[in-house]
Design an enzyme around this catalytic site. Structure first.
Site, PDB file in Angstrom:
ATOM      1  N   ASP A   1     -52.062  -9.021  87.774  1.00  0.00           N
ATOM      2  CA  ASP A   1     -53.316  -9.403  87.155  1.00  0.00           C
ATOM      3  C   ASP A   1     -53.476 -10.231  86.023  1.00  0.00           C
ATOM      4  O   ASP A   1     -52.931 -10.170  85.181  1.00  0.00           O
ATOM      5  CB  ASP A   1     -54.110  -8.288  86.944  1.00  0.00           C
ATOM      6  CG  ASP A   1     -55.592  -8.274  86.453  1.00  0.00           C
ATOM      7  OD1 ASP A   1     -56.352  -9.079  87.162  1.00  0.00           O
ATOM      8  OD2 ASP A   1     -55.680  -8.129  85.499  1.00  0.00           O
TER       9      ASP A   1
ATOM     10  N   GLU B   1     -51.856 -14.106  89.574  1.00  0.00           N
ATOM     11  CA  GLU B   1     -53.467 -14.486  89.376  1.00  0.00           C
ATOM     12  C   GLU B   1     -53.533 -15.013  88.110  1.00  0.00           C
ATOM     13  O   GLU B   1     -53.201 -14.535  86.863  1.00  0.00           O
ATOM     14  CB  GLU B   1     -54.386 -13.203  89.335  1.00  0.00           C
ATOM     15  CG  GLU B   1     -55.851 -13.614  89.439  1.00  0.00           C
ATOM     16  CD  GLU B   1     -56.886 -12.644  88.545  1.00  0.00           C
ATOM     17  OE1 GLU B   1     -58.138 -13.072  88.673  1.00  0.00           O
ATOM     18  OE2 GLU B   1     -56.272 -11.848  88.112  1.00  0.00           O
TER      19      GLU B   1
END
Length: 609
Positions: free
Chosen positions: A262, A299
């Site tokens: 993330d 990401e």
């Protein structure tokens, strides 16, 4: 590559449990076995690690660490918090699970068709077992990999997962460690790879006791979610070790195929070797030990190919990264939204560019960011970019959580699906999009701290200020907000939704067959701005695949590309009546230079004969 050390409670059959914790400033550390209130002193070792063997502790034993004879806290590296983040940790025995995936052959990235899901809202049960019951649906759809939103232990039972406070403990309300292993094992039996979303850029606020143990955080930086984790300050070697051990655990003990990292732009590290590179090196070492590949997918908000470039080219060597530009280019074009970060997008030539190379902003000036942004991705393999038209962020961070279903026509939904699944990139769907789920996906939490809950409400409202969205933001703390976000599986009784799902099935099958041998590096892309028609030609293999997208709401006439001499047979058209279309469409066979009539908001796929 740095030397690493296992932390947490590690059980060995016939020997007991070894407890290891890092607490460099403590004068005394003990482990309190709650089953019998036995207190075992830990021995201090180099760099502030403390360790002891407890022969009587085994799987199921509850324990806490006692620091300097006073403060009792759960294990920062706990593998299970059966009573939540504030209570005792539990010893987990990993060796006794009966895995049946010995013959699982990990899929190469180019075969991934990813389906992102949230455990709590994917099924009525909201558990790992609930997902197992639905695996036949995903098999039938043609999904080859699921991506599970974070499962690290968070407070309460309702959360997206990004408020986790025990990175290695599996959420108790989802089914805990055993339930997660059963899910991964069942997925592999069904031929489905499993990706876990992990958060190494921050920890949630409630139940976060890391500061009691050591300098896990730094004052050098701040993130949008609070203090930054300490990846490059004093004592950072051991914080890096903490997260590296976490990643290796998911691969080794839970048999995950890939991790989605993330928001890596919030992993702030100015050291000579970035944490991401060090993590990749340790994963490669584990690959050599176990003889199977593992993937790291980032990401990133940076459009920086350094993340996926090989180390010999100065990169970190990760497998792939998300392309937000792809989502934004598609979304802004079909919705005409132009506030927030969408102000940088909305032009057809941007869709052409992102289809051709992966980023729109590759060193261009961004009006939204007020700076030059991005790097050139044209030398990278297309499969290194994960693309989508919807995901948890882009849906759930809208004020009302509207899916694309609520924003564009039924016909345009099919066009957008074609852009994602016929692109050269690694495609990802968001749960429910395959049949046009109409329930929103909202932001929800279940904090027990009332002041924190109120701060979350206020913070969400402030986030929406850059967008021209109307209405009142739902209360993230309310159970109703969570319930509203559950999938309805309306395709079981709604004919149009059933037709859309059948369309997705056929489109996925088309990708697996017609695009299986085409050039996954780069297609040829052309656009006609006047007619809003995009030509996407996969010409790297034989036969060629030619896709025509009419993005306008009017019928359009176009001519097949004169540079590609061929006879063409029709493979699929989104306007087919069996997919809920008008039935209007092109003839079954066409030739180069022949005029093609395209229905409004439609796409057509040909293959060379």
């Amino acid at each position: 590559m740095s030397i690493t050390r296992e932390v947490g409670a590690h059980f060995t059959s016939g020997r007991g449990t070894t407890f290891t914790v890092w607490s460099p400033d403590a004068e005394q550390v003990e482990v309190v076995i709650k089953d019998n209130d036995k207190i075992i002193p830990l021995q201090r070792e180099a760099f502030g690690y403390w360790t002891a063997l407890a022969e009587e502790a085994g799987p199921g034993s509850r324990y806490l660490y006692r620091l300097d004879g006073e403060t009792e806290r759960p294990d920062p590296a706990s593998h299970s918090q059966p009573d939540g983040p504030h209570e005792a940790s539990e010893v987990v025995g990993h060796a006794d699970f009966g895995w049946t995936d010995q013959y699982w052959a990990p899929l190469p990235l180019e075969q991934y068709i990813i389906y992102e899901l949230h455990v709590g809202t994917f099924t009525e049960e909201g558990t790992f077992q609930g997902i197992i019951q639905k695996l036949p649906e995903l098999q039938d759809l043609g999904i080859t990999a699921i991506e599970i939103m974070p499962v690290a232990q968070f407070p309460g039972s309702r959360n997206w997962g990004y408020d986790g406070v025990y990175p290695s403990a599996v959420q108790n309300s989802y089914g805990g460690p055993l339930g997660l292993k059963e899910l991964v094992d069942a997925c592999h039996a069904a031929g489905i790879a499993v990706i876990l979303d992990v958060v190494y850029n921050h920890l949630g606020p409630e139940g976060n006791y890391l500061n009691d143990f050591g300098p896990y955080f730094t004052d050098k930086y701040n993130t949008p979610w609070g203090k930054a984790l300490n990846f490059d300050d004093a004592h950072s070697d051991h914080v890096r070790n903490y997260f590296i051990q976490n990643a290796l655990m998911w691969f080794r003990d839970y048999h995950f195929d890939a991790l989605r990292l993330d928001a890596v732009h919030a992993i702030l590290d100015t050291g000579a070797k970035h944490f991401l590179q060090e993590l990749q090196e340790h994963v490669e070492h584990l690959e050599q030990q176990l003889g199977r590949p593992f993937l790291l997918i980032a990401e990133s908000d940076l459009n920086d190919v350094r993340i996926i470039n090989p180390r010999e080219k100065g990169g970190y060597g990760l497998t792939a990264q998300w392309s937000d530009d792809f989502h934004h280019a598609v979304h802004a074009l079909v919705t005409q939204e132009e506030t927030g970060y969408y102000q940088d997008f909305g032009r057809l030539e941007q869709l052409q560019k992102v289809m051709q190379q992966g980023f729109v902003y590759d060193g261009l000036y961004s009006e939204h960011r007020k700076r030059t942004f991005g790097s050139d991705p044209s030398a990278n393999l297309a499969r290194q970019f994960v693309v989508c038209s919807q995901n948890h962020d882009q849906v759930g961070n809208r004020m009302l959580g509207e899916r694309l279903t609520q924003l564009v026509s039924f016909d345009m939904l099919k066009v957008v699906a074609g852009m994602v699944l016929l692109s050269p990139y690694t495609p990802m769907l968001f749960m429910g999009e395959e049949y046009g789920e109409e329930n929103p996906f909202l932001y929800f939490v279940s904090h027990t701290d009332k002041e924190l809950a109120e701060a979350v409400r206020k913070g969400r409202k402030e986030e929406f200020s850059a967008f021209a969205w109307q209405g009142e933001a739902p209360d993230p703390q309310a159970e109703e907000t969570f319930i509203q976000s559950r999938l309805t599986r309306s395709y079981e009784h709604n004919e149009q939704h059933r037709q859309l799902r059948e369309f997705y099935k056929d489109l996925i099958q088309l990708r697996k067959t017609a695009l299986a041998k085409t050039d996954k590096q780069r297609p040829h892309v052309e656009v006609n701005k006047d007619s809003q028609v995009l030509h996407l030609i996969h010409s790297g293999g034989d036969p060629y695949t030619y896709c025509l997208f009419n993005i306008s709401d009017q019928p359009q006439t176009t001519i097949l590309n004169t540079q590609v001499e061929a006879h063409w047979k029709l493979l699929l058209q989104s306007s087919d009546a069996r997919y809920g279309g008008t039935g209007m469409g092109v003839q079954q066979e066409s030739q180069t230079n022949q005029e093609i009539e395209l229905p409004p908001a439609s796409f057509t796929v040909f293959q060379s004969k």
